[in-house]
Write a protein that holds these residues in place. Structure first.
Motif, PDB file in Angstrom:
ATOM      1  N   UNK A  31      -9.898   0.980   2.993  1.00  0.00           N
ATOM      2  CA  UNK A  31      -8.445   0.758   2.922  1.00  0.00           C
ATOM      3  C   UNK A  31      -8.094  -0.714   3.081  1.00  0.00           C
ATOM      4  N   UNK A  32      -8.755  -1.377   4.026  1.00  0.00           N
ATOM      5  CA  UNK A  32      -8.405  -2.775   4.292  1.00  0.00           C
ATOM      6  C   UNK A  32      -9.671  -3.600   4.510  1.00  0.00           C
ATOM      7  N   UNK A  33      -9.722  -4.763   3.841  1.00  0.00           N
ATOM      8  CA  UNK A  33     -10.845  -5.699   4.040  1.00  0.00           C
ATOM      9  C   UNK A  33     -10.394  -6.768   5.032  1.00  0.00           C
ATOM     10  N   UNK A  34     -11.242  -6.974   6.027  1.00  0.00           N
ATOM     11  CA  UNK A  34     -10.891  -7.907   7.096  1.00  0.00           C
ATOM     12  C   UNK A  34     -12.048  -8.865   7.312  1.00  0.00           C
ATOM     13  N   UNK A  67      -6.901 -10.858   6.858  1.00  0.00           N
ATOM     14  CA  UNK A  67      -6.732  -9.466   6.443  1.00  0.00           C
ATOM     15  C   UNK A  67      -6.237  -9.493   5.005  1.00  0.00           C
ATOM     16  N   UNK A  68      -6.927  -8.775   4.135  1.00  0.00           N
ATOM     17  CA  UNK A  68      -6.526  -8.777   2.721  1.00  0.00           C
ATOM     18  C   UNK A  68      -5.273  -7.913   2.532  1.00  0.00           C
ATOM     19  N   UNK A  69      -4.334  -8.422   1.745  1.00  0.00           N
ATOM     20  CA  UNK A  69      -3.103  -7.676   1.467  1.00  0.00           C
ATOM     21  C   UNK A  69      -3.440  -6.284   0.949  1.00  0.00           C
ATOM     22  N   UNK A  70      -2.815  -5.282   1.547  1.00  0.00           N
ATOM     23  CA  UNK A  70      -3.037  -3.884   1.158  1.00  0.00           C
ATOM     24  C   UNK A  70      -1.944  -3.063   1.818  1.00  0.00           C
ATOM     25  N   UNK A  71      -1.818  -1.802   1.390  1.00  0.00           N
ATOM     26  CA  UNK A  71      -0.765  -0.943   1.934  1.00  0.00           C
ATOM     27  C   UNK A  71      -0.818  -0.896   3.474  1.00  0.00           C
ATOM     28  N   UNK A  72      -2.033  -0.804   4.003  1.00  0.00           N
ATOM     29  CA  UNK A  72      -2.146  -0.655   5.462  1.00  0.00           C
ATOM     30  C   UNK A  72      -2.591  -1.939   6.153  1.00  0.00           C
ATOM     31  N   UNK A 128      -7.365  -9.796  19.143  1.00  0.00           N
ATOM     32  CA  UNK A 128      -8.562 -10.593  19.470  1.00  0.00           C
ATOM     33  C   UNK A 128      -8.485 -11.986  18.840  1.00  0.00           C
ATOM     34  N   UNK A 129      -7.267 -12.469  18.642  1.00  0.00           N
ATOM     35  CA  UNK A 129      -7.126 -13.828  18.112  1.00  0.00           C
ATOM     36  C   UNK A 129      -5.987 -13.936  17.120  1.00  0.00           C
ATOM     37  N   UNK A 130      -6.046 -15.003  16.304  1.00  0.00           N
ATOM     38  CA  UNK A 130      -5.003 -15.185  15.284  1.00  0.00           C
ATOM     39  C   UNK A 130      -5.384 -14.439  14.023  1.00  0.00           C
ATOM     40  N   UNK A 131      -4.376 -13.967  13.318  1.00  0.00           N
ATOM     41  CA  UNK A 131      -4.622 -13.128  12.153  1.00  0.00           C
ATOM     42  C   UNK A 131      -3.706 -13.554  11.012  1.00  0.00           C
ATOM     43  N   UNK A 190      -6.086 -11.264  -2.038  1.00  0.00           N
ATOM     44  CA  UNK A 190      -7.546 -11.143  -2.230  1.00  0.00           C
ATOM     45  C   UNK A 190      -8.192 -12.478  -2.622  1.00  0.00           C
ATOM     46  N   UNK A 191      -7.467 -13.282  -3.443  1.00  0.00           N
ATOM     47  CA  UNK A 191      -8.068 -14.523  -3.944  1.00  0.00           C
ATOM     48  C   UNK A 191      -8.394 -15.516  -2.814  1.00  0.00           C
ATOM     49  N   UNK A 192      -7.772 -15.339  -1.632  1.00  0.00           N
ATOM     50  CA  UNK A 192      -8.022 -16.281  -0.535  1.00  0.00           C
ATOM     51  C   UNK A 192      -9.008 -15.758   0.514  1.00  0.00           C
ATOM     52  N   UNK A 193      -9.491 -14.534   0.322  1.00  0.00           N
ATOM     53  CA  UNK A 193     -10.402 -13.968   1.336  1.00  0.00           C
ATOM     54  C   UNK A 193     -11.717 -14.761   1.414  1.00  0.00           C
ATOM     55  N   UNK A 194     -12.226 -15.179   0.261  1.00  0.00           N
ATOM     56  CA  UNK A 194     -13.484 -15.941   0.263  1.00  0.00           C
ATOM     57  C   UNK A 194     -13.300 -17.284   0.958  1.00  0.00           C
ATOM     58  N   UNK A 195     -12.173 -17.932   0.663  1.00  0.00           N
ATOM     59  CA  UNK A 195     -11.896 -19.228   1.298  1.00  0.00           C
ATOM     60  C   UNK A 195     -11.743 -19.054   2.810  1.00  0.00           C
ATOM     61  N   UNK A 196     -11.077 -17.967   3.209  1.00  0.00           N
ATOM     62  CA  UNK A 196     -10.910 -17.676   4.635  1.00  0.00           C
ATOM     63  C   UNK A 196     -12.250 -17.448   5.294  1.00  0.00           C
ATOM     64  N   UNK A 197     -13.113 -16.713   4.598  1.00  0.00           N
ATOM     65  CA  UNK A 197     -14.441 -16.435   5.154  1.00  0.00           C
ATOM     66  C   UNK A 197     -15.212 -17.740   5.357  1.00  0.00           C
TER      67      UNK A 197
END
Ligand SMILES: NC(=O)c1ccc[n+]([C@@H]2O[C@H](COP(=O)([O-])OP(=O)(O)OC[C@H]3O[C@@H](n4cnc5c(N)ncnc54)[C@H](OP(=O)(O)O)[C@@H]3O)[C@@H](O)[C@H]2O)c1
Length: 245
Positions: free
Chosen positions: A104-107, A122-127, A138-141, A146-153
């Motif tokens: 449901x959600x990629x984090x 947290x990748x944009x998604x319904x939930x 457990x910190x900042x979120x 989706x296009x920024x998840x790799x850069x965030x990682x």
């Protein structure tokens, strides 16, 4: 009310999340699994009040939220195993670079979650908001497309390792100039902490903060220019982009 959370895979990342959530007062809501009893024993010792078991299906059966924290190549296998118990449950994955239709959600958190200091994407998604609420403990979120998840990682998940390399380099310089390694580590860490406080308290851009400590013709600019001659900025940028190839 805190949901019941099952963390599948209590290793470096899963274990850090468990410890962070325990510090946030959620121990009684957490069930963690692992491949070996040794890992569970270690977690039980470090985190009184959690439930630890080898049985993924049982852990999921009793949960509202499931956090997958196994190695990427095990994701498919573990989802197949727990699928019968997943109905109606929020399935979150922290596994880097693996996608699955049931998730449901990629984090993307980092291991400073253990100390309540993760930088989590947290990748944009319904939930997504539900996941952001949980990881915000457990910190900042940041919720990002989706296009920024790799850069965030690269910046935050892997970034911890890059910051460690910078600290190590400062330590090695300090030792060469005469400090013992422990002193050099303390000095490097406190200097980094001071730099972060300066930015946090003043809101300054790093270059404006640099101007504050750089006397024309002085010694700071000599060191800064050496970094430039060694292509420090370029090395950091290339380092961050390397994982996106
Ligand atoms: N490490 C990081 O900084 C970081 C940051 C962001 C995301 N991640 C992601 O987090 C995931 C885990 O990475 P990691 O570094 O935490 O790896 P890790 O330390 O090897 O942890 C993986 C855990 O999974 C457990 N495990 C293995 N097979 C299992 C199974 N079938 N069922 C349940 N648990 C099982 C292992 O148990 P045993 O200990 O008993 O072998 C281990 O505790 C990866 O997908 C990675 O991409 C990691």
């Amino acid at each position: 009310m805190v949901n019941k959370i099952a963390i599948i895979g209590g290793g470096n990342m899963g274990g850090a999340l468990v410890k962070g959530w325990v510090k946030a007062g959620m121990a009684s809501s957490l069930t963690v699994t692992a491949h070996t009893q040794q890992t569970l024993d270690r977690l039980n010792e470090a985190c009184p009040g959690i439930t630890a078991m080898l049985d993924n299906k049982k852990a999921v059966e009793e949960a509202d939220v499931v956090v997958l924290a196994v190695k990427p190549w095990l994701v498919e296998q573990v989802i197949t195993e727990i699928m019968p118990e997943l109905k109606g449950k929020l399935l979150i994955s922290v596994a880097a670079g693996v996608r699955h239709e049931r998730i449901d959600v990629y984090v993307m958190p980092n291991i400073a979650a253990e100390f309540g200091e993760s930088m989590t994407f947290v990748e944009e998604a319904e939930k997504a908001e539900q996941a952001a609420e949980l990881f915000g403990r457990v910190g900042q979120c940041k919720v990002v497309p989706q296009r920024l998840m790799g850069a965030g990682m690269m910046m935050a998940g892997c970034g911890i390792a890059y910051v460690m390399r910078f600290l190590r380099a400062m330590m090695e310089g300090g030792v060469e100039m005469g400090f013992y390694p422990d002193e050099a580590k303390e000095i490097a860490m406190q200097t980094m902490q001071g730099a972060i406080s300066l930015l946090e308290e003043t809101g300054l851009h790093p270059e404006a903060a640099i101007d504050k400590v750089t006397t024309p013709g002085g010694i700071t600019i000599k060191g800064l220019n050496e970094l430039d001659h060694a292509a420090f900025n370029s090395a950091v940028i290339r380092c961050l982009k390397a994982g996106l190839k």
